[in-house]
Design a protein around this motif. Structure first.
Motif, PDB file in Angstrom:
ATOM      1  N   ASP A 227       7.019  -5.518  13.055  1.00 57.94           N
ATOM      2  CA  ASP A 227       5.588  -5.187  13.093  1.00 57.94           C
ATOM      3  C   ASP A 227       4.754  -5.898  12.010  1.00 57.94           C
ATOM      4  N   SER A 228       3.460  -6.084  12.322  1.00 58.34           N
ATOM      5  CA  SER A 228       2.498  -6.547  11.199  1.00 58.34           C
ATOM      6  C   SER A 228       1.668  -5.663  10.954  1.00 58.34           C
ATOM      7  N   TYR A 229       1.375  -5.313   9.415  1.00 63.25           N
ATOM      8  CA  TYR A 229       0.677  -4.249   8.978  1.00 63.25           C
ATOM      9  C   TYR A 229      -0.557  -5.063   8.011  1.00 63.25           C
ATOM     10  N   LEU A 230      -1.754  -4.671   8.513  1.00 63.24           N
ATOM     11  CA  LEU A 230      -2.854  -5.012   7.674  1.00 63.24           C
ATOM     12  C   LEU A 230      -2.904  -4.306   6.390  1.00 63.24           C
ATOM     13  N   GLU A 231      -3.045  -5.045   5.284  1.00 60.76           N
ATOM     14  CA  GLU A 231      -3.232  -4.471   4.044  1.00 60.76           C
ATOM     15  C   GLU A 231      -4.523  -4.673   3.293  1.00 60.76           C
ATOM     16  N   THR A 232      -5.304  -3.518   3.004  1.00 64.64           N
ATOM     17  CA  THR A 232      -6.559  -3.954   2.240  1.00 64.64           C
ATOM     18  C   THR A 232      -6.296  -3.982   0.623  1.00 64.64           C
ATOM     19  N   VAL A 233      -6.400  -5.119   0.091  1.00 64.02           N
ATOM     20  CA  VAL A 233      -5.832  -5.743  -1.153  1.00 64.02           C
ATOM     21  C   VAL A 233      -7.165  -5.605  -2.068  1.00 64.02           C
ATOM     22  N   ILE A 234      -6.953  -4.930  -3.317  1.00 70.26           N
ATOM     23  CA  ILE A 234      -8.247  -5.107  -4.421  1.00 70.26           C
ATOM     24  C   ILE A 234      -7.751  -5.461  -5.484  1.00 70.26           C
ATOM     25  N   HIS A 235      -8.392  -6.029  -6.454  1.00 75.14           N
ATOM     26  CA  HIS A 235      -8.077  -6.452  -7.915  1.00 75.14           C
ATOM     27  C   HIS A 235      -8.517  -5.424  -8.588  1.00 75.14           C
ATOM     28  N   LYS A 236      -7.743  -5.007  -9.816  1.00 75.40           N
ATOM     29  CA  LYS A 236      -8.176  -3.817 -10.721  1.00 75.40           C
ATOM     30  C   LYS A 236      -7.528  -4.123 -11.836  1.00 75.40           C
ATOM     31  N   GLY A 237      -8.147  -4.131 -13.237  1.00 79.40           N
ATOM     32  CA  GLY A 237      -7.556  -4.208 -14.100  1.00 79.40           C
ATOM     33  C   GLY A 237      -6.513  -5.479 -14.120  1.00 79.40           C
TER      34      GLY A 237
ATOM     35  N   ARG B 102      -4.556  -6.670 -11.894  1.00 82.47           N
ATOM     36  CA  ARG B 102      -3.708  -6.500 -11.110  1.00 82.47           C
ATOM     37  C   ARG B 102      -4.079  -6.253  -9.687  1.00 82.47           C
ATOM     38  N   LEU B 103      -3.062  -6.539  -8.698  1.00 83.52           N
ATOM     39  CA  LEU B 103      -3.131  -6.300  -7.388  1.00 83.52           C
ATOM     40  C   LEU B 103      -2.784  -4.953  -6.827  1.00 83.52           C
ATOM     41  N   PHE B 104      -3.716  -4.200  -6.003  1.00 81.72           N
ATOM     42  CA  PHE B 104      -3.258  -3.097  -5.382  1.00 81.72           C
ATOM     43  C   PHE B 104      -3.639  -3.083  -3.921  1.00 81.72           C
ATOM     44  N   TYR B 105      -3.030  -2.385  -3.066  1.00 78.30           N
ATOM     45  CA  TYR B 105      -3.338  -1.917  -1.868  1.00 78.30           C
ATOM     46  C   TYR B 105      -3.751  -0.644  -1.381  1.00 78.30           C
ATOM     47  N   GLY B 106      -4.520  -0.429  -0.496  1.00 75.55           N
ATOM     48  CA  GLY B 106      -4.745   1.019  -0.290  1.00 75.55           C
ATOM     49  C   GLY B 106      -3.662   1.532   0.644  1.00 75.55           C
ATOM     50  N   TYR B 107      -3.341   2.802   0.489  1.00 77.41           N
ATOM     51  CA  TYR B 107      -2.354   3.662   1.328  1.00 77.41           C
ATOM     52  C   TYR B 107      -2.627   4.807   1.276  1.00 77.41           C
ATOM     53  N   GLY B 108      -2.997   5.830   2.403  1.00 75.92           N
ATOM     54  CA  GLY B 108      -3.578   6.924   2.382  1.00 75.92           C
ATOM     55  C   GLY B 108      -4.823   7.096   1.387  1.00 75.92           C
ATOM     56  N   ASP B 109      -4.897   8.215   0.600  1.00 72.93           N
ATOM     57  CA  ASP B 109      -5.695   8.339  -0.362  1.00 72.93           C
ATOM     58  C   ASP B 109      -5.500   7.688  -1.874  1.00 72.93           C
TER      59      ASP B 109
ATOM     60  N   ALA C  86       0.251 -13.674   5.772  1.00 78.50           N
ATOM     61  CA  ALA C  86      -0.853 -14.400   6.276  1.00 78.50           C
ATOM     62  C   ALA C  86      -2.140 -13.435   5.712  1.00 78.50           C
ATOM     63  N   LYS C  87      -3.250 -13.915   6.293  1.00 75.87           N
ATOM     64  CA  LYS C  87      -4.667 -13.271   6.023  1.00 75.87           C
ATOM     65  C   LYS C  87      -5.365 -13.134   7.114  1.00 75.87           C
ATOM     66  N   ALA C  88      -5.749 -11.943   7.536  1.00 76.23           N
ATOM     67  CA  ALA C  88      -6.422 -11.837   8.595  1.00 76.23           C
ATOM     68  C   ALA C  88      -7.676 -12.218   8.752  1.00 76.23           C
ATOM     69  N   VAL C  89      -8.541 -12.147   9.924  1.00 75.66           N
ATOM     70  CA  VAL C  89      -9.885 -12.787   9.870  1.00 75.66           C
ATOM     71  C   VAL C  89     -10.758 -12.076   9.010  1.00 75.66           C
ATOM     72  N   ASP C  90     -10.513 -10.754   9.001  1.00 73.47           N
ATOM     73  CA  ASP C  90     -11.437  -9.757   8.192  1.00 73.47           C
ATOM     74  C   ASP C  90     -11.177  -9.951   6.800  1.00 73.47           C
ATOM     75  N   GLY C  91     -10.157 -10.678   6.395  1.00 70.28           N
ATOM     76  CA  GLY C  91      -9.916 -10.854   4.787  1.00 70.28           C
ATOM     77  C   GLY C  91      -8.671 -10.047   4.465  1.00 70.28           C
ATOM     78  N   ARG C  92      -8.153  -8.946   5.185  1.00 68.67           N
ATOM     79  CA  ARG C  92      -6.961  -8.316   5.052  1.00 68.67           C
ATOM     80  C   ARG C  92      -6.006  -9.086   5.019  1.00 68.67           C
ATOM     81  N   TRP C  93      -4.755  -8.842   4.402  1.00 72.72           N
ATOM     82  CA  TRP C  93      -3.476  -9.381   4.077  1.00 72.72           C
ATOM     83  C   TRP C  93      -2.521  -8.954   5.109  1.00 72.72           C
TER      84      TRP C  93
END
Length: 727
Positions: free
Chosen positions: A272-282, A284-291, A329-336
């Motif tokens: 399965d492929s999962y779309l991860e919303t990745v952000i830069h913070k401090g 470092r790289l983080f991805y959203g998961y739930g809250d 990969a990177k999705a067309v919407d920018g998510r990893w």
């Protein structure tokens, strides 16, 4: 003078090799292992290997594989270890990086130490057998691997071509990691030995056979020469015959004296492929998961590659991973995009080997409980009269509200895997009332006619491929037949009907019949239409209709462009619904023109076009219209043919030369004594100088299977050589 120089060269080589052998501290152990192994080569060159222990049998069978084709053994481990570029150069970097996202030598070494003692013993024997082969064959020059380590066996623990990892797009991987397009060169694609569609398994219950013994058809469709046919036995209960993927120490498809198994590529969804919303913070790289936010794991992977001057260069990549898997990969919407798949090499290798020693259906299922197979449907038969269909055992439990055939939102915890399904949760069959089972890489919901599992009873991710024409074809042959023999089952495996044209040809004829009389197409295509109108839709070497239908079908397929996702049957129906009369007729005109341009007339029999050719030991063959070849009457599986041959359209040649399809075919009867017939594409040896390089080509093309020498008494009068490894 020439003979004298050659003799001096041989003497010098021997003088050089002898000290190296004598100095090797492992040589005494290898020789002791070899002394316990006997290899008998039958009159087809097939190795029958016996050891006192299973480990000795493993030592001998891998030694025999290396004798037959060391190049393919090494190539498979270059692929699985992510080291292809050390031989092929920078163009295969992405292939190696993809492998290295999962395979790390240090990790495999640790897993080797954690493996059960019996499995470590087999891995040790495997490495010893290959290293003893290299020590005793100094003229053999490996491309890269000059010494095999036991832990390497864990990198290639399941015998399918390619496997789950090849679902990861190399182009997407290259784009994400900013690599140039030459990473996707055609040579790199071919070196992957990609898995073609098609494989057939059939099991017949005793009630439907003449002699009341279960029968099994083993018919994998792979790249030619991808597996070695052999037998391995020991005094510890090992007694198995079949096809081993080059370099592996277990038989991937085959039988022992009690049961047999055929694996077909499954359409169950276990990757399965999962779309991860990745952000830069401090920083470092983080991805959203739930809250919450979770850190992206980073690491370095260095891939070596052969430079034009022969030296090794390297590139180091920073790679990323979430709890779902590595970023690919990177999705067309920018998510990893993270890829989730099974990586459990110890259990996978345990399961692959232990299945060969099972003695009953209960014993077979006990091994299956390791749940380390993601890619295989299994058709099974045994001497107790049991027949069975088994779905892959590694099936993640998921929320069926989501469509896992597409990338899902990794930020939603509801999309996560929730453990594994129990074996009983998956579609399965044991001794169905109809008395037969078939699988052709398609869904399980038609595996036994009316006795099949019902799709409504299972999550949709249990199958994402649907039915195919080969499955329909197999069902036609099995339904209501109750007197099967080995010969009848062989005939079924080579039945010449092409049901893929059942809907397409009437559509073409209807288009022609309503074409206005004044249309130029009416007169131009009349001879072709008359031929196809009377065609029985069966292939044959002498059949002009087969040539015309295949070329027309392919032309129409191309004209229709991209078809909707789904099983092959849906594609045929879609073409019939979408193709206009003009498209159908123009495709026939184009096919006629192509045949005429290439062969002088569109009235060219199929056997003059469709050929088998084996010229040398190259892993990627380059065919020639001027070199010897033989006609093959069957077609690609695209048209519903159970027997299959296919290949790319090579530049510079007009004929069609197969490089995949039927590769190993065996039919087995589980009576008081095993009886089996088999054939291997080309021949057992990869050495063009060997008489076993292409001695089975004629039998391959005609479906004339040879007797398998399963018992020692059958080898009497059929033995070419008996020896110990190194002898």
């Amino acid at each position: 003078m020439t003979k004298t120089i050659a003799l001096l060269v041989l003497l010098a080589a021997a003088a050089f090799a002898a000290p190296a052998l004598a100095a090797d501290p492992d040589l005494a152990r290898w020789k002791a292992e070899a002394a316990g192994v006997t290899i008998v080569r039958d009159d087809w060159g097939i190795a029958h290997v016996h050891g006192h222990t299973d480990a000795e049998a493993v030592f001998g069978m891998i030694y025999a594989q290396a004798e037959d084709d060391f190049g393919r053994v090494e190539q498979n481990y270059l692929t699985s270890l992510g080291r292809v570029s050390e031989a092929a150069g920078e163009k295969t970097l992405m292939q190696d990086l993809r492998a290295r996202l999962y395979v790390d030598p240090a990790d495999l070494q640790a897993r080797y130490r954690q493996s059960p003692a019996w499995l470590r013993t087999l891995m040790d024997a495997w490495a010893d057998g290959l290293n003893f082969y290299l020590a005793t064959h100094p003229a053999v020059q490996p491309k890269v691997i000059r010494h095999f380590e036991p832990w390497m066996a864990l990198s290639f623990s399941e015998g399918s071509i390619g496997g789950d990892i090849e679902r990861i797009s190399l182009s997407d991987l290259a784009s994400f990691y900013d690599q140039p397009a030459n990473a996707l060169a055609e040579q790199a694609r071919l070196l992957q030995l990609q898995d073609p569609t098609g494989s057939n398994g059939i099991a017949i219950a005793p009630a439907n056979t003449r002699d009341h013994h279960a029968l099994l058809l083993i018919n994998p469709h792979t790249s030619f020469y991808f597996r070695s046919e052999l037998q391995m036995t020991s005094d510890e209960g090992l007694d198995a015959y079949g096809a081993a993927t080059w370099g592996q120490f277990f038989l991937y498809q085959g039988f022992n004296d009690r049961l047999g198994w055929m694996h077909t590529s499954s359409q169950s969804n276990a990757v399965d492929s999962y779309l991860e919303t990745v952000i830069h913070k401090g920083g470092r790289l983080f991805y959203g998961y739930g809250d919450a936010l979770k850190p992206v794991a980073t690491s370095k992977v260095t891939v070596s590659y052969r430079q034009p001057d022969g030296s090794l260069g390297s590139k180091t990549f920073t790679v990323y991973k979430t709890h779902h898997g590595p970023i690919v990969a990177k999705a067309v919407d920018g998510r990893w995009v993270a890829e989730a798949m099974m990586f459990n090499p110890i259990a996978a290798l345990q399961q692959s080997y232990a299945l060969t020693k099972a003695r009953s259906f209960a014993g077979y299922m006990k091994v299956m409980a390791l749940k380390a197979n993601t890619s295989n449907n299994t058709v099974y038969a045994d001497a107790d009269g049991d027949i069975a269909y088994l779905h892959p055992q590694f099936i993640p439990r998921r929320d069926d509200r989501f469509d896992y055939s597409k990338p899902v939102d990794g930020a939603d915890p509801a999309t996560d895997w929730k453990g594994l399904h129990d074996l009983a949760d998956a579609p399965h069959l044991l001794n169905p009332a109809n008395g037969w089972i078939q699988n052709t890489n398609d869904w399980p919901y038609s595996a036994a006619g009316a006795s099949s599992p019902k799709a409504a009873d299972y999550p949709r991710y249990m199958d994402v491929g649907g039915e195919n024409m080969r499955g329909i074809h197999a069902t036609e042959l099995l339904r209501d037949k109750h007197d099967f023999t080995l010969e009848c089952l062989t005939a079924a495996a080579y039945d010449s009907r092409l049901p893929g044209f059942d809907a397409l040809i009437p559509h073409l004829i209807a288009a022609y019949d309503v074409e206005p009389a004044a249309s130029p197409m009416k007169a131009r295509l009349k001879p072709q239409i008359d031929l196809l109108r009377g065609w029985d839709r069966r292939w044959g070497a002498d059949s002009v209709a087969t040539s015309l239908a295949v070329y027309w079908g392919e032309a129409l397929w191309r004209a229709m462009g991209k078809t909707p996702a789904g099983g092959q049957l849906t594609t045929y129906d879609w073409i019939v619904k979408q193709a206009s009369r003009a498209q159908a007729l123009q495709a026939l005109a184009d096919a006629s023109d192509k045949l005429t341009a290439d062969f002088g007339t569109w009235k060219t029999p199929w056997g003059q076009i469709n050929r088998f050719q084996r010229l040398n030991d190259d892993i990627v063959q380059t065919p020639s219209d001027t070199a010897p070849s033989i006609p093959v009457p069957f077609t690609s599986s695209q048209w519903g043919s159970l027997a299959s041959i296919d290949g790319p359209r090579f530049a510079g040649v007009k004929r069609r030369y197969g490089d995949h399809g039927n590769s190993f075919v065996a039919v087995v009867e589980f009576g008081p004594r095993i009886r089996a017939l088999a054939v291997t594409a080309g021949g057992e040896s990869g050495d063009p100088a060997s008489k076993h390089f292409a001695d089975e080509a004629g039998r391959y093309a005609t479906g004339h299977l040879r007797e398998v020498y399963f018992y020692p008494d059958q080898l009497t009068g059929h033995t070419e050589r008996s020896y110990h490894p190194g002898g």
